[in-house]
Design a protein around this motif. Structure first.
Motif, PDB file in Angstrom:
ATOM      1  N   HIS A 255      52.590  40.611  39.674  1.00  0.00           N
ATOM      2  CA  HIS A 255      51.285  40.588  39.001  1.00  0.00           C
ATOM      3  C   HIS A 255      50.422  39.452  39.561  1.00  0.00           C
ATOM      4  N   LEU A 256      51.058  38.305  39.763  1.00  0.00           N
ATOM      5  CA  LEU A 256      50.306  37.161  40.272  1.00  0.00           C
ATOM      6  C   LEU A 256      49.860  37.365  41.717  1.00  0.00           C
ATOM      7  N   VAL A 257      50.667  38.053  42.523  1.00  0.00           N
ATOM      8  CA  VAL A 257      50.241  38.355  43.897  1.00  0.00           C
ATOM      9  C   VAL A 257      48.958  39.175  43.864  1.00  0.00           C
ATOM     10  N   ARG A 258      48.929  40.190  43.000  1.00  0.00           N
ATOM     11  CA  ARG A 258      47.721  41.009  42.851  1.00  0.00           C
ATOM     12  C   ARG A 258      46.552  40.157  42.378  1.00  0.00           C
ATOM     13  N   ASP A 259      46.807  39.311  41.378  1.00  0.00           N
ATOM     14  CA  ASP A 259      45.749  38.453  40.852  1.00  0.00           C
ATOM     15  C   ASP A 259      45.206  37.513  41.923  1.00  0.00           C
ATOM     16  N   PHE A 260      46.099  36.920  42.715  1.00  0.00           N
ATOM     17  CA  PHE A 260      45.638  36.034  43.781  1.00  0.00           C
ATOM     18  C   PHE A 260      44.764  36.776  44.773  1.00  0.00           C
ATOM     19  N   TYR A 261      45.124  37.986  45.099  1.00  0.00           N
ATOM     20  CA  TYR A 261      44.290  38.780  45.999  1.00  0.00           C
ATOM     21  C   TYR A 261      42.893  38.944  45.400  1.00  0.00           C
ATOM     22  N   LEU A 262      42.843  39.295  44.128  1.00  0.00           N
ATOM     23  CA  LEU A 262      41.552  39.499  43.463  1.00  0.00           C
ATOM     24  C   LEU A 262      40.751  38.206  43.400  1.00  0.00           C
ATOM     25  N   TRP A 263      41.408  37.090  43.092  1.00  0.00           N
ATOM     26  CA  TRP A 263      40.716  35.808  43.004  1.00  0.00           C
ATOM     27  C   TRP A 263      40.196  35.378  44.365  1.00  0.00           C
ATOM     28  N   GLU A 264      41.049  35.497  45.375  1.00  0.00           N
ATOM     29  CA  GLU A 264      40.658  35.028  46.701  1.00  0.00           C
ATOM     30  C   GLU A 264      39.590  35.907  47.350  1.00  0.00           C
ATOM     31  N   HIS A 265      39.436  37.125  46.869  1.00  0.00           N
ATOM     32  CA  HIS A 265      38.430  38.025  47.424  1.00  0.00           C
ATOM     33  C   HIS A 265      37.271  38.256  46.456  1.00  0.00           C
ATOM     34  N   HIS A 266      37.140  37.364  45.482  1.00  0.00           N
ATOM     35  CA  HIS A 266      36.015  37.346  44.543  1.00  0.00           C
ATOM     36  C   HIS A 266      35.859  38.634  43.750  1.00  0.00           C
ATOM     37  N   ARG A 267      36.964  39.215  43.384  1.00  0.00           N
ATOM     38  CA  ARG A 267      36.916  40.420  42.562  1.00  0.00           C
ATOM     39  C   ARG A 267      37.299  40.135  41.117  1.00  0.00           C
ATOM     40  N   ALA A 268      37.747  38.915  40.863  1.00  0.00           N
ATOM     41  CA  ALA A 268      38.087  38.495  39.500  1.00  0.00           C
ATOM     42  C   ALA A 268      37.909  36.981  39.425  1.00  0.00           C
ATOM     43  N   ASP A 269      37.675  36.481  38.213  1.00  0.00           N
ATOM     44  CA  ASP A 269      37.536  35.042  38.006  1.00  0.00           C
ATOM     45  C   ASP A 269      38.898  34.369  38.008  1.00  0.00           C
ATOM     46  N   LEU A 270      38.918  33.133  38.467  1.00  0.00           N
ATOM     47  CA  LEU A 270      40.126  32.322  38.445  1.00  0.00           C
ATOM     48  C   LEU A 270      40.227  31.675  37.068  1.00  0.00           C
ATOM     49  N   PRO A 271      41.248  32.026  36.277  1.00  0.00           N
ATOM     50  CA  PRO A 271      41.377  31.434  34.942  1.00  0.00           C
ATOM     51  C   PRO A 271      41.560  29.914  35.011  1.00  0.00           C
ATOM     52  N   THR A 272      41.111  29.242  34.003  1.00  0.00           N
ATOM     53  CA  THR A 272      41.143  27.791  33.958  1.00  0.00           C
ATOM     54  C   THR A 272      42.557  27.248  34.096  1.00  0.00           C
TER      55      THR A 272
END
Length: 97
Positions: A46-63
């Motif tokens: 799940h985190l690998v997917r999230d990192f992809y989204l964060w690094e490609h500006h498709r999702a916000d990086l949670p605090t």
């Protein structure tokens, strides 16, 4: 010529790449720090997917994630852009159980 500031997610990607770390290696370090805080992070896939989204500006990086990254890279947590949306209820503090 004007330069545009580096997007927040890329500020975390560059230190990771500079160290030669794959995303999974960074996630491992995050999981160690989170466990010390008494927090259980989601599964690695799940985190690998999230990192992809964060690094490609498709999702916000949670605090909280930005806080972990700041601790890993010894930088201030100035890039957290939103609340924690994707963490399961298990990710609540578990210390003292």
């Amino acid at each position: 010529m004007t330069t545009t500031p580096t997007p927040a997610a890329y500020r975390w990607r560059q230190p990771r790449l500079a160290r030669g770390w794959e995303t999974v290696q960074l996630i491992g370090r995050m999981k160690i720090l989170a466990a010390r805080d008494g927090v259980e992070l989601p599964k690695t896939y799940h985190l690998v997917r999230d990192f992809y989204l964060w690094e490609h500006h498709r999702a916000d990086l949670p605090t909280y994630m930005a806080s972990l990254l700041g601790r890993i890279f010894d930088q201030p947590n100035t890039f957290g852009t939103g609340p924690i949306h994707h963490l399961p209820t298990k990710a609540a503090r578990t210390r003292g159980r």
